[in-house]
Motif scaffolding. Structure first.
Motif, PDB file in Angstrom:
ATOM      1  N   UNK A  29      34.962  41.624  38.876  1.00 27.87           N
ATOM      2  CA  UNK A  29      34.695  42.869  38.159  1.00 27.87           C
ATOM      3  C   UNK A  29      35.989  43.624  37.919  1.00 27.87           C
ATOM      4  N   UNK A  30      36.814  43.640  38.952  1.00 30.86           N
ATOM      5  CA  UNK A  30      38.059  44.386  38.874  1.00 30.86           C
ATOM      6  C   UNK A  30      38.922  43.830  37.744  1.00 30.86           C
ATOM      7  N   UNK A  31      39.020  42.498  37.729  1.00 32.17           N
ATOM      8  CA  UNK A  31      39.842  41.837  36.731  1.00 32.17           C
ATOM      9  C   UNK A  31      39.270  42.024  35.318  1.00 32.17           C
ATOM     10  N   UNK A  32      37.973  41.742  35.206  1.00 37.04           N
ATOM     11  CA  UNK A  32      37.337  41.699  33.888  1.00 37.04           C
ATOM     12  C   UNK A  32      37.140  43.099  33.309  1.00 37.04           C
ATOM     13  N   UNK A  33      36.680  44.035  34.135  1.00 37.92           N
ATOM     14  CA  UNK A  33      36.271  45.343  33.618  1.00 37.92           C
ATOM     15  C   UNK A  33      37.373  46.388  33.670  1.00 37.92           C
ATOM     16  N   UNK A  34      38.214  46.325  34.712  1.00 38.66           N
ATOM     17  CA  UNK A  34      39.272  47.328  34.826  1.00 38.66           C
ATOM     18  C   UNK A  34      40.528  46.867  34.089  1.00 38.66           C
ATOM     19  N   UNK A  35      41.043  45.709  34.493  1.00 36.05           N
ATOM     20  CA  UNK A  35      42.320  45.249  33.938  1.00 36.05           C
ATOM     21  C   UNK A  35      42.182  44.814  32.483  1.00 36.05           C
ATOM     22  N   UNK A 121      40.247  34.630  49.753  1.00 36.84           N
ATOM     23  CA  UNK A 121      41.495  35.114  49.168  1.00 36.84           C
ATOM     24  C   UNK A 121      41.204  36.213  48.134  1.00 36.84           C
ATOM     25  N   UNK A 122      40.201  35.986  47.301  1.00 37.55           N
ATOM     26  CA  UNK A 122      39.880  36.964  46.253  1.00 37.55           C
ATOM     27  C   UNK A 122      39.469  38.302  46.859  1.00 37.55           C
ATOM     28  N   UNK A 123      38.635  38.244  47.900  1.00 36.52           N
ATOM     29  CA  UNK A 123      38.199  39.507  48.516  1.00 36.52           C
ATOM     30  C   UNK A 123      39.394  40.207  49.176  1.00 36.52           C
ATOM     31  N   UNK A 124      40.236  39.433  49.874  1.00 38.24           N
ATOM     32  CA  UNK A 124      41.404  40.032  50.519  1.00 38.24           C
ATOM     33  C   UNK A 124      42.289  40.714  49.483  1.00 38.24           C
TER      34      UNK A 124
ATOM     35  N   UNK B 160      46.766  32.433  47.707  1.00 41.87           N
ATOM     36  CA  UNK B 160      47.178  33.835  47.648  1.00 41.87           C
ATOM     37  C   UNK B 160      48.523  33.959  46.949  1.00 41.87           C
ATOM     38  N   UNK B 161      49.423  33.034  47.277  1.00 34.18           N
ATOM     39  CA  UNK B 161      50.740  33.033  46.650  1.00 34.18           C
ATOM     40  C   UNK B 161      50.605  32.825  45.134  1.00 34.18           C
ATOM     41  N   UNK B 162      49.826  31.804  44.742  1.00 27.83           N
ATOM     42  CA  UNK B 162      49.635  31.513  43.310  1.00 27.83           C
ATOM     43  C   UNK B 162      48.997  32.703  42.608  1.00 27.83           C
ATOM     44  N   UNK B 167      48.902  35.642  38.513  1.00 28.04           N
ATOM     45  CA  UNK B 167      47.918  36.617  38.053  1.00 28.04           C
ATOM     46  C   UNK B 167      46.984  36.083  36.972  1.00 28.04           C
ATOM     47  N   UNK B 168      46.572  34.842  37.098  1.00 28.62           N
ATOM     48  CA  UNK B 168      45.599  34.295  36.153  1.00 28.62           C
ATOM     49  C   UNK B 168      44.203  34.795  36.501  1.00 28.62           C
ATOM     50  N   UNK B 169      43.245  34.502  35.633  1.00 22.63           N
ATOM     51  CA  UNK B 169      41.867  34.923  35.857  1.00 22.63           C
ATOM     52  C   UNK B 169      41.303  34.263  37.128  1.00 22.63           C
TER      53      UNK B 169
END
Lengths: 180, 186
Positions: A29-35, A121-124, B160-162, B167-169
């Motif tokens: 959501x953060x990526x798609x809607x905010x950024x 990783x995404x949540x962190x 995490x590094x990648x 900063x890809x989707x």
């Protein structure tokens, strides 16, 4: 109409790749809607999650409804929510109908073991990004620490934390405001 | 009218299950005991499927249950029932909020809400990590060798590094992780 379809499709795409429930959806959501689209801000997203905790139902659905409503009113809310559940419903029906042993399949389990690492990783990453937006003072740190500990080590429903924190906010900042 | 019954049962679940997908679980248990539409063992299977497919867990569970009971229409009916109360309540809340956005008290409440929301998200993150990369039960048992998913942790660090660098989707990283999982297994 185009705006509605855009809402529907944006949420449909997110619903199709959101593994691991509502919280795991936050980075998407953060990526798609905010950024990417600028439909909402990080603060608002956090507010939606907070309200989503104490309103009934699935959090991902609540957040979709809020964002849809903000964009296009009631029809927008319906479009976004329909989008959110669109692919999951189809996928589940296919599995329930045809692939009875889906969850036990060894390849599925292996692929999921990879996805699970990615969700961590995404949540962190989402947490580290949202930190500065949500915690701006000592009061915030204390509320954060207390709620984090209580929710990790007790079974109290998260709705209570949200309601309690809201009340504390009113009491704390209300008094501070009147003193100034 | 089994469709009406499905709709009503899931409407009730959607209305009363506060706090996310797994909050629907006790309601499903009760439903199984009450109706005999599915067994407690089915529920365990449904959780496994719901967690291994994309989408909100509560939605997946209701689609699965409805489909098991009464096919495609059943799946649609129960999902509609589950989602409807949240949509109605959230539209009302959103409408009220929009009106009182500038209100000082509402603003103060949100100043308290945001750290709490953040804490809940962090807690969810920690519990995901504890089921995947670190196993606290093993640490308590003193079994340190089994307490860490070393392969997983290394892969997480690489991801995490990648993620930070390119900063890809997120979808790209999810797909990459699925492939890596297939090849290596974590």
């Amino acid at each position: 109409m185009k705006k509605l379809f855009e809402l529907f499709w944006t949420f449909a795409k997110m619903g199709a790749v959101c593994f691991g429930g509502g919280y795991a959806m936050l980075p998407l959501l953060e990526r798609e809607l905010v950024t990417k689209r600028g439909w909402t801000t990080q603060e608002e997203l956090l507010d939606y999650y907070a309200i989503g905790q104490c309103t009934p139902g699935v959090i991902a659905v609540n957040v979709s409804t809020f964002i849809g409503y903000k964009r296009c009113g009631i029809v927008g809310a319906v479009a976004a929510t329909t989008g959110m559940v669109f692919f999951p419903v189809i996928i589940i029906m296919i599995i329930a109908g045809l692939l009875r042993n889906f969850a036990e399949n060894v390849y599925v389990q292996r692929a999921l073991s990879g996805i699970a690492v990615c969700v961590c990783v995404l949540i962190a990453d989402a947490v580290s990004k949202l930190w500065s937006k949500s915690i701006k003072n000592k009061f915030g740190i204390i509320v954060f620490a207390v709620v984090l500990l209580l929710s990790l080590f007790t079974d109290i429903s998260s709705g209570f934390f949200v309601l309690g924190a809201g009340l504390l906010g009113i009491l704390f900042f209300g008094r501070e405001g009147s003193e100034k | 009218m089994i469709y009406l019954r499905l709709f009503l049962e899931f409407f009730k679940t959607g209305l009363l299950a506060v706090g996310g997908g797994l909050a629907t679980l006790p309601f499903l248990r009760e439903l199984a005991a009450k109706t005999g539409w599915f067994t407690q063992k089915d529920i365990i299977h449904m959780i496994a499927v719901s967690e291994s497919t994309p989408g909100p867990i509560g939605v997946n569970m209701s689609t699965y249950t409805g489909f098991t009971v009464k096919g495609i229409l059943g799946g649609l009916t129960s999902t509609f029932g589950l989602v409807l109360p949240s949509v109605i309540v959230c539209i009302c809340v959103a409408a009220v909020l929009q009106k009182f956005k500038e209100n000082k008290t509402v603003e103060n409440a949100f100043n308290g809400l945001r750290p709490a929301s953040m804490a809940l998200i962090t807690a969810a993150g920690i519990s995901v990590i504890c089921g995947c990369l670190v196993f606290p039960n093993e640490i308590i048992n003193g079994n340190f060798a089994a307490a860490f998913n070393v392969k997983g942790i290394i892969f997480a660090a690489i991801l995490l590094f990648l993620f930070k660098k390119y900063k890809k989707h997120p979808v790209i990283y999810i797909a990459l992780s699925a492939v890596m999982g297939l090849i290596i297994g974590f």
